[in-house]
Write an enzyme that holds these catalytic residues in place. Structure first.
Site, PDB file in Angstrom:
ATOM      1  N   ASN A  85     -13.412 -44.519   7.609  1.00  9.32           N
ATOM      2  CA  ASN A  85     -14.450 -43.890   6.794  1.00  9.32           C
ATOM      3  C   ASN A  85     -15.209 -44.865   5.901  1.00  9.32           C
ATOM      4  O   ASN A  85     -16.382 -44.627   5.591  1.00  9.32           O
ATOM      5  CB  ASN A  85     -13.799 -42.789   5.935  1.00  9.32           C
ATOM      6  CG  ASN A  85     -14.698 -42.327   4.818  1.00  9.32           C
ATOM      7  OD1 ASN A  85     -15.707 -41.675   5.056  1.00  9.32           O
ATOM      8  ND2 ASN A  85     -14.366 -42.705   3.589  1.00  9.32           N
ATOM      9  N   TYR A 151     -28.912 -50.689   7.968  1.00  8.44           N
ATOM     10  CA  TYR A 151     -27.931 -49.601   7.868  1.00  8.44           C
ATOM     11  C   TYR A 151     -27.846 -48.868   9.208  1.00  8.44           C
ATOM     12  O   TYR A 151     -26.748 -48.622   9.731  1.00  8.44           O
ATOM     13  CB  TYR A 151     -28.309 -48.633   6.732  1.00  8.44           C
ATOM     14  CG  TYR A 151     -27.347 -47.468   6.646  1.00  8.44           C
ATOM     15  CD1 TYR A 151     -26.019 -47.671   6.269  1.00  8.44           C
ATOM     16  CD2 TYR A 151     -27.752 -46.173   6.957  1.00  8.44           C
ATOM     17  CE1 TYR A 151     -25.121 -46.617   6.213  1.00  8.44           C
ATOM     18  CE2 TYR A 151     -26.851 -45.106   6.895  1.00  8.44           C
ATOM     19  CZ  TYR A 151     -25.546 -45.334   6.524  1.00  8.44           C
ATOM     20  OH  TYR A 151     -24.648 -44.290   6.475  1.00  8.44           O
ATOM     21  N   PRO A 181     -22.575 -37.545  10.075  1.00  5.02           N
ATOM     22  CA  PRO A 181     -23.190 -36.646   9.093  1.00  5.02           C
ATOM     23  C   PRO A 181     -24.625 -37.024   8.739  1.00  5.02           C
ATOM     24  O   PRO A 181     -24.982 -38.202   8.709  1.00  5.02           O
ATOM     25  CB  PRO A 181     -22.305 -36.791   7.849  1.00  5.02           C
ATOM     26  CG  PRO A 181     -21.152 -37.652   8.231  1.00  5.02           C
ATOM     27  CD  PRO A 181     -21.586 -38.435   9.430  1.00  5.02           C
TER      28      PRO A 181
HETATM   29  C1  8X3 Z   1     -26.158 -41.018   5.708  1.00  8.75           C
HETATM   30  C2  8X3 Z   1     -27.318 -40.249   6.217  1.00  8.75           C
HETATM   31  O1  8X3 Z   1     -29.844 -40.106   6.540  1.00  8.75           O
HETATM   32  O2  8X3 Z   1     -29.077 -41.545   4.773  1.00  8.75           O
HETATM   33  O3  8X3 Z   1     -25.593 -41.867   6.638  1.00  8.75           O
HETATM   34  O4  8X3 Z   1     -28.800 -42.191   7.069  1.00  8.75           O
HETATM   35  S1  8X3 Z   1     -28.792 -41.081   6.146  1.00  8.75           S
END
Ligand code: 8X3
Length: 250
Positions: A85, A151, A181
């Protein structure tokens, strides 16, 4: 038989909520995180329900990962469930303006950290032909959005590793799943926006975002299917969110 789960990033958000639901369902817990005090508090709180031990380390420090996992006491060394996680977003910039330190942090924690922990734990599963790995991805594992670049790349890597683990571990009878998610109201945006609380709050404004407990509940569902059932992956959005960028805000 009582199962043992190893949870990274257990001191907050989805990891903490997963620890809570697992504890209440009598799963023995190994809780991992960087913040000792939070680990101790959680151990005290969840120790009422189940046996809990804690390991303080940073998943991106490979020596620390192996030292911590090798130090597990005998009664916690038989790991049935690994919840990968730990992970975060650092910064929200175009590729041309992005910070290399932020990129390093995301690749080191979200990708390399997940690999180090998996590398340390997988032998405990292959030797008994039994185990369950749940990788926490993101909708950023499936889609790319403006300013999400590294990311998104790190979470695409998690998606690829989830598939790779399922292929390579297939002959060892190990289950491998990912949960992806959408917007979950946690400290995630505080970290992404480096403590700019106004910006962080605005991410969850005007609609009902997912809560960490919603995802924990789904993780618990996934790990409690009969052993011959493996949920490959699940993408989970708040009802108000259609894609990473389409949100029905009131
Ligand atoms: C979290 C969701 O939309 O910020 O991983 O990538 S987002």
């Amino acid at each position: 038989m009582k199962q043992t789960a190893f949870i990274t990033g257990a001191t907050s958000g989805i990891g903490k909520a997963t620890a809570e639901i697992f504890a209440k369902n009598n799963i023995r817990l190994i809780l991992c995180g960087r913040r000792k005090e939070r680990l101790q508090e959680l151990q005290k709180e969840l120790g009422q329900f189940t046996e809990v031990t804690t390991l303080q380390f940073d998943v991106s420090n490979k020596e620390a990962v192996f030292t911590a996992i090798n130090s597990l006491p005998e009664n916690f060394s038989n790991i049935d469930i690994l919840i990968n996680n730990a992970g975060n977003a650092h910064g929200f910039s175009t590729i041309q303006n992005g910070s290399i330190d932020d990129w390093d942090a995301m690749i080191d924690i979200n990708v390399k950290g997940l690999l180090y922990v998996s590398k340390a734990i997988i032998p405990k599963m292959t030797e008994k032909n039994h185990g369950f790995i749940v990788n926490i991805g993101s909708i950023a594992a499936k889609d790319v959005y403006a300013n999400g670049n590294v990311y998104c790349a790190s979470k695409h890597a998690v998606n690829a590793l989830n598939k790779a683990m399922r292929i390579d571990l297939n002959k060892y009878n190990i289950r491998v799943s990912a949960i992806h998610p959408g917007a979950v109201e946690t400290a995630f945006s505080d970290i992404r926006f480096k403590g700019d609380t106004e910006k962080a709050k605005s991410v969850y404004a005007g609609y009902k975002a997912l809560q960490a407990a919603d995802i924990a509940d789904i993780i618990h569902f996934v790990i409690t299917r009969p052993y011959h059932v493996n949920i490959e992956d699940l993408v989970v959005y708040p009802t108000a969110q259609a894609t990473p960028t389409i949100l029905n805000r009131k």
